[in-house]
Design an enzyme around this catalytic site. Structure first.
Site, mmCIF file in Angstrom:
data_model
loop_
_atom_site.group_PDB
_atom_site.id
_atom_site.type_symbol
_atom_site.label_atom_id
_atom_site.label_comp_id
_atom_site.label_asym_id
_atom_site.label_seq_id
_atom_site.Cartn_x
_atom_site.Cartn_y
_atom_site.Cartn_z
ATOM 1 N N GLY A 46 0.746 -1.082 -0.043
ATOM 2 C CA GLY A 46 -0.093 0.067 0.161
ATOM 3 C C GLY A 46 0.904 1.415 -0.035
ATOM 4 C CD GLN A 51 3.156 5.928 2.682
ATOM 5 O OE1 GLN A 51 2.579 5.347 1.924
ATOM 6 N NE2 GLN A 51 4.389 5.315 3.151
ATOM 7 C CB CYS A 93 5.018 2.660 7.759
ATOM 8 S SG CYS A 93 4.467 4.005 6.739
ATOM 9 C CG LEU A 94 6.692 1.261 1.941
ATOM 10 C CD1 LEU A 94 6.262 1.387 0.475
ATOM 11 C CD2 LEU A 94 7.791 0.198 1.800
ATOM 12 C CG HIS A 135 -0.539 1.662 7.560
ATOM 13 N ND1 HIS A 135 0.222 1.003 8.474
ATOM 14 C CD2 HIS A 135 -0.060 2.516 6.731
ATOM 15 C CE1 HIS A 135 1.415 1.634 8.048
ATOM 16 N NE2 HIS A 135 1.345 2.449 7.149
ATOM 17 C CD GLU A 136 -0.968 2.362 2.787
ATOM 18 O OE1 GLU A 136 -0.845 3.627 2.742
ATOM 19 O OE2 GLU A 136 -0.212 1.589 3.275
ATOM 20 C CG HIS A 139 0.227 7.080 5.268
ATOM 21 N ND1 HIS A 139 1.345 7.482 5.880
ATOM 22 C CD2 HIS A 139 0.440 5.666 4.952
ATOM 23 C CE1 HIS A 139 2.182 6.488 6.227
ATOM 24 N NE2 HIS A 139 1.580 5.483 5.910
HETATM 25 NI NI NI Z 1 2.536 3.390 5.851
#
Ligand code: NI
Length: 170
Positions: A46, A51, A93-94, A135-136, A139
């Site tokens: 995701g 991000q 998380c990235l 989660h997404e 963001h």
């Molecule tokens: Ni994330």
């Protein structure tokens, strides 16, 4: 299509509230293919537009069941309208390096969103995919999974990152 750099905590853009998308044009389509490419390259399941530095309400999520299959869904202006139950699952998380932790989330969620043509959809999902959705979408509100951890865990992580940043500078 090009890969975009992923912003890393504590980048302030990750903390902004993302703007609603009202124009569904070619530049949006282009951004979406960049996001998908960036997500698969990472690799992740995701990615939210903030991000990669675009503070707009857009996420891509990989919904494929087979490991070698790449099938992603684009959600524009997604909003969780219903929640049910709870579950605890491991998240990373990235944008948050070197950290995975258990997070408590709703077990089942219903999401309203628009597709690339602006058409509205409703989607209900549970378990692991419901975690990815929450989660997404977090963001887009400037929320990171870190924020769901205990104050102590969060403080320890922030301290570690501060040290790393100081070491880089020095
Ligand atoms: Ni994330």
């Amino acid at each position: 299509m090009s890969l975009r750099p992923i912003l890393i905590f504590p980048d302030p853009i990750l903390r902004q509230k993302a703007k609603k998308i009202t124009i569904f044009d070619d530049s949006l389509t282009e951004l979406i293919s960049d996001m998908a490419a960036t997500m698969y390259d990472a690799p992740g399941i995701g990615l939210a537009a903030p991000q990669i530095g675009e503070s707009i309400q857009l996420i891509v999520v990989d919904v494929s069941k087979e490991e070698d299959e790449q099938k992603f869904t684009v959600m524009i202006n997604p909003e969780i309208t219903e929640r049910e139950g709870s579950q605890v699952d491991e998240e990373g998380c990235l944008s948050v390096l070197d950290l995975t932790a258990s997070v408590k989330r709703s077990q089942k969620v219903t999401v309203h969103y628009q597709d690339t043509s602006g058409a509205a959809h409703t989607f209900t999902t549970e378990d692991r995919f419901a975690v990815v959705m929450q989660h997404e979408i977090d963001h887009l509100h400037g929320i990171l999974f870190l924020d769901h951890l205990s104050t102590l865990k969060r403080a320890l992580y922030k301290k570690k990152i501060k040290k790393q940043l100081a070491a880089k500078k020095g």
